[in-house]
Design a protein around this motif. Structure first.
Motif: not given
Lengths: 113, 112
Positions: A3-4, A23, A25, A32, A72, A93, A105
């Motif tokens: 998930d983000i 943020c 992910q 991103m 990430e 992303s 998100g």
């Protein structure tokens, strides 16, 4: 679960404060993005990254900065917040392939008093 | 430059009825992608449906389908058997060369 994630979900701060919107992910995506969205309005790209150590400015001029030290993580920083920065900020992303779908998100709703 | 236009700021539909959201775009490119994203109130934006410009067949995802008219640069979204959970902002988006452009959105309300 891949998930983000964006934190915080809501933020109310005073003028002049420095803030960082987080943020992250877990999908291993190289690309991103940060979008700014006013209520009921379209999304405007303010920053994007194609991978670690890659950051670019988007179409909408923004006084924020971003960094991409890890795949990430793609935080957005405002050195000195102003009321004009009040908006929703969406992180997204996408897969490495060109024009793959965006994963968003939940957004950070920022209010600067 | 690519632009995306959604001419319907707000729409409403009765539950179980069908509604069509309009989207037009402008580009000189030939190979690109088109998307419809859904943003429910206070929830994450998610992809509803995607269309590759080189495919003539219209994309379909369960109750959601598109009418892609490449020559007219039109990309409408049809929602069949509307449900209360379909209430959301819907954004049309154009993707090309790692660039994604969004329309201003259409606020859809499904009424019981």
């Amino acid at each position: 679960e891949a998930d983000i994630y964006q934190t915080p979900r809501y933020l109310v701060i005073g003028t002049g404060k420095k803030i960082t919107l987080e943020c992250s992910q877990t999908m291993g995506h190289d690309k991103m993005y940060w979008y700014q969205q006013d209520p009921g309005m379209e999304l405007h790209l303010i920053h994007y990254s194609y991978g670690v150590n890659s950051t670019e400015k988007g179409d909408l001029s923004s006084e924020s900065t971003v960094s991409r030290i890890r795949t990430e993580h793609f935080p957005l920083t405002l050195e000195s917040a102003r009321p004009s920065h009040t908006s929703q900020y969406l992180c997204a992303s996408s897969d490495p392939g060109a024009n793959e779908k965006l994963f968003f998100g939940s957004g950070t709703q920022l209010s600067v008093l | 430059a690519q632009t995306v236009t959604q001419s319907q700021p707000e729409m409403s539909v009765q539950e179980a009825e069908t509604v069509t959201l309009s989207c037009t775009y402008d580009t000189s490119e030939n190979n690109y992608y088109l998307f419809w994203y859904k943003q429910p109130p206070s929830r994450q934006m998610i992809l509803v449906i995607r269309q590759e410009a080189y495919k003539q067949q219209n994309a379909t995802e369960n109750r959601f389908s598109v009418n892609f008219q490449k020559a007219a640069k039109s990309f409408s979204l049809k929602i069949s058997d509307s449900q209360l959970g379909d209430t959301a902002m819907y954004f049309c988006a154009f993707g090309w060369n790692n660039d994604m452009r969004f329309g201003a959105g259409t606020r859809l309300t499904v009424k019981p």
